[in-house]
Enzyme design. Structure first.
Site, mmCIF file in Angstrom:
data_model
loop_
_atom_site.group_PDB
_atom_site.id
_atom_site.type_symbol
_atom_site.label_atom_id
_atom_site.label_comp_id
_atom_site.label_asym_id
_atom_site.label_seq_id
_atom_site.Cartn_x
_atom_site.Cartn_y
_atom_site.Cartn_z
ATOM 1 N N CYS A 1 122.395 26.287 18.624
ATOM 2 C CA CYS A 1 120.772 25.840 18.793
ATOM 3 C C CYS A 1 119.986 26.131 20.194
ATOM 4 C CB CYS A 1 120.184 24.437 18.229
ATOM 5 S SG CYS A 1 121.354 23.788 16.824
ATOM 6 N N HIS B 1 113.265 22.537 21.374
ATOM 7 C CA HIS B 1 114.297 22.526 19.768
ATOM 8 C C HIS B 1 113.899 21.430 18.723
ATOM 9 C CE1 HIS B 1 117.159 23.613 17.041
ATOM 10 N NE2 HIS B 1 118.679 21.996 17.270
ATOM 11 N N ASN C 1 115.844 21.027 11.243
ATOM 12 C CA ASN C 1 116.345 22.109 12.328
ATOM 13 C C ASN C 1 116.732 23.457 11.401
ATOM 14 O OD1 ASN C 1 118.568 23.025 14.524
ATOM 15 N ND2 ASN C 1 119.630 21.217 14.662
HETATM 16 N N1 COA Z 1 121.159 9.335 3.635
HETATM 17 C C1 COA Z 1 121.921 7.945 3.292
HETATM 18 N N2 COA Z 1 122.655 7.280 4.921
HETATM 19 C C2 COA Z 1 123.755 8.280 5.096
HETATM 20 C C3 COA Z 1 123.331 9.772 5.460
HETATM 21 C C4 COA Z 1 122.054 10.449 4.335
HETATM 22 N N3 COA Z 1 121.967 11.729 4.054
HETATM 23 N N4 COA Z 1 123.893 10.403 6.431
HETATM 24 C C5 COA Z 1 124.473 9.182 7.087
HETATM 25 N N5 COA Z 1 124.357 7.817 6.368
HETATM 26 C C6 COA Z 1 124.414 6.726 6.297
HETATM 27 C C7 COA Z 1 126.174 6.700 7.104
HETATM 28 O O1 COA Z 1 126.998 6.911 6.253
HETATM 29 C C8 COA Z 1 126.371 5.301 7.986
HETATM 30 O O2 COA Z 1 126.173 4.578 7.199
HETATM 31 P P1 COA Z 1 127.470 3.011 7.105
HETATM 32 O O3 COA Z 1 126.232 2.599 7.982
HETATM 33 O O4 COA Z 1 127.277 2.361 6.542
HETATM 34 O O5 COA Z 1 128.040 3.912 8.143
HETATM 35 C C9 COA Z 1 124.139 5.367 7.646
HETATM 36 O O6 COA Z 1 123.571 6.152 7.713
HETATM 37 C C10 COA Z 1 124.221 5.450 9.440
HETATM 38 O O7 COA Z 1 124.744 6.609 10.269
HETATM 39 P P2 COA Z 1 124.299 6.725 11.890
HETATM 40 O O8 COA Z 1 125.573 7.949 11.465
HETATM 41 O O9 COA Z 1 124.292 5.707 12.377
HETATM 42 O O10 COA Z 1 122.573 7.180 11.132
HETATM 43 P P3 COA Z 1 122.110 7.178 13.061
HETATM 44 O O11 COA Z 1 120.857 6.290 12.810
HETATM 45 O O12 COA Z 1 122.416 7.912 14.132
HETATM 46 O O13 COA Z 1 121.073 8.604 12.207
HETATM 47 C C11 COA Z 1 121.153 11.510 12.198
HETATM 48 C C12 COA Z 1 122.340 10.102 12.032
HETATM 49 C C13 COA Z 1 122.369 12.749 11.765
HETATM 50 C C14 COA Z 1 120.176 11.663 11.819
HETATM 51 C C15 COA Z 1 121.394 10.771 14.052
HETATM 52 O O14 COA Z 1 123.064 10.527 14.119
HETATM 53 C C16 COA Z 1 121.338 11.849 14.616
HETATM 54 O O15 COA Z 1 120.233 13.093 13.756
HETATM 55 N N6 COA Z 1 122.056 13.077 15.135
HETATM 56 C C17 COA Z 1 122.012 14.280 16.638
HETATM 57 C C18 COA Z 1 122.274 15.117 15.358
HETATM 58 C C19 COA Z 1 121.475 17.088 15.658
HETATM 59 O O16 COA Z 1 120.401 16.711 16.205
HETATM 60 N N7 COA Z 1 122.680 17.935 15.536
HETATM 61 C C20 COA Z 1 121.914 19.009 15.336
HETATM 62 C C21 COA Z 1 122.412 19.389 17.485
HETATM 63 S S1 COA Z 1 121.447 20.582 17.563
#
Ligand code: COA
Length: 328
Positions: free
Chosen positions: A113, A254, A284
């Site tokens: 990215c 980004h 993204n």
């Molecule tokens: N829908 C519903 N629930 C979901 C889900 C979805 N699409 N994806 C994950 N969950 C659940 C998880 O299983 C977790 O459940 P649990 O608490 O029972 O284990 C809960 O939601 C919370 O998950 P968590 O990972 O703590 O959420 P978060 O607030 O950290 O958000 C992301 C998750 C991925 C959105 C966030 O971590 C993020 O944006 N990370 C960076 C990713 C990124 O930018 N990647 C690209 C790099 S270039």
């Protein structure tokens, strides 16, 4: 450093829109979860017969038109992608052929990215060479081809798209590329990757069965590092150029997650109205996300020629970087 002008910008996203509601019929998720956790409302997904090179070619054709140049003036093609058409040859040579060009160098680079910042730094370094006056830089990805559509923690976050820029040695003293910083730390390779399909884990029935050809991500870890690395690189590039945020017209980060963008704005006290956000419409799209956001805001009149734009980014690697540019 050679002065370089940004002569043209072009972007392309496939026609098909996949909404959060559509996704909620595919995996256990909801529009409410996706919007509150990421800010994403919809993304564009390529047709099965459209490959990364097709997206790149469409963006390139638009950039060539925008630059008002003849395609034969292009001396070099550089493509940043994480979802190449094939392992070899490069997507860049396929793009070259589809554009009807030959006998110029064309190559891919992998910076995930952060491809936009890496691409700008590669281009400006190569443009010191008198052979390269006009460069076509493309960032494009068909991420839908490497996403696990059964993994709700990743498939809801990404989309397909491409962006292109025509860079040309500037005749006048003003440069379109004011500065670029790029960096990386391979310690974090395990937190965001596609494990199989390379020389480490060649494709086999077992790798397919274990879904090892799809993108794997430790979201929380990436989230924290994204905020830290982008904040640091913004502070560094501003300090290095003796600029304050008041002298920046737009911050186009980004586009991964609106919460990451908000956290950076808060941490560095960047007024929210300077942050350009299009992640809601495209998800993204990896390296092309900054170009898509610039193009969208240029077409709606928010970004004007001459404006100074700060573009921080981060991605798998971990890679990160920032550029300060001015469209001329
Ligand atoms: N829908 C519903 N629930 C979901 C889900 C979805 N699409 N994806 C994950 N969950 C659940 C998880 O299983 C977790 O459940 P649990 O608490 O029972 O284990 C809960 O939601 C919370 O998950 P968590 O990972 O703590 O959420 P978060 O607030 O950290 O958000 C992301 C998750 C991925 C959105 C966030 O971590 C993020 O944006 N990370 C960076 C990713 C990124 O930018 N990647 C690209 C790099 S270039």
């Amino acid at each position: 450093m050679t002065n370089i002008s940004i002569k043209g910008v072009g972007t392309y996203v496939p026609d098909r829109i996949l909404t959060n509601d559509d996704l909620s019929k595919m995996v256990d998720t909801s529009d409410e979860w996706i919007v509150t956790r990421s800010g994403i409302r919809e993304r564009h997904i390529a047709r099965p017969d459209e490959s990364t090179s097709d997206l790149c070619v469409k963006a390139a054709e638009r950039a060539i038109k925008d630059a008002n140049i003849d395609k034969n003036e292009i001396d070099l093609i550089i493509v940043g992608t994480s979802s190449p058409d094939m392992l070899t040859p490069s997507t860049a040579v396929i793009v070259q052929h589809k554009l009807g060009l030959r006998d110029i160098p064309a190559f891919d680079f992998g910076a995930a990215c952060s491809g936009f910042q890496y691409g700008l730094d590669i281009a400006r370094s190569m443009m010191v060479n008198p052979s390269y006056r006009t460069v076509l830089l493309i960032c494009g990805d068909k991420l839908s081809s490497i996403l696990d559509w059964e993994d709700r923690s990743t498939c809801v976050l990404f989309g397909d798209g491409a962006g292109a820029m025509i860079l040309r040695k500037a005749e006048d003293s003003q440069s379109g590329i004011i500065d670029v910083i790029i960096s990386s730390d391979g310690e974090y390779a395990p937190i965001l990757n596609v494990p199989a399909g390379g020389s480490m884990e060649p494709a086999s029935a077992a790798t397919v069965q274990k879904r090892r050809h799809f993108l794997k991500m430790e979201g929380r870890e990436v989230f924290k590092l994204a905020i830290q690395k982008m904040s640091d690189v913004i502070a560094l590039i501003l300090a290095r150029n003796n600029l304050s945020i008041d002298q920046i017209d737009h911050v186009v980060p980004h586009q991964a997650n609106v919460r990451i963008i908000d956290a950076i704005a808060e941490k560095l006290e960047i007024p929210r109205q300077k942050m350009r956000i299009t992640v809601d419409k495209f998800g993204n799209t990896s390296a092309s996300s900054i170009l898509l956001a610039i193009d969208e805001n240029r077409r709606n009149g928010t970004i004007k020629n001459g404006d100074v734009i700060l573009t921080p980014g981060f991605g798998a690697g971990l890679t990160w970087g920032a550029a300060i540019i001015r469209l001329l």
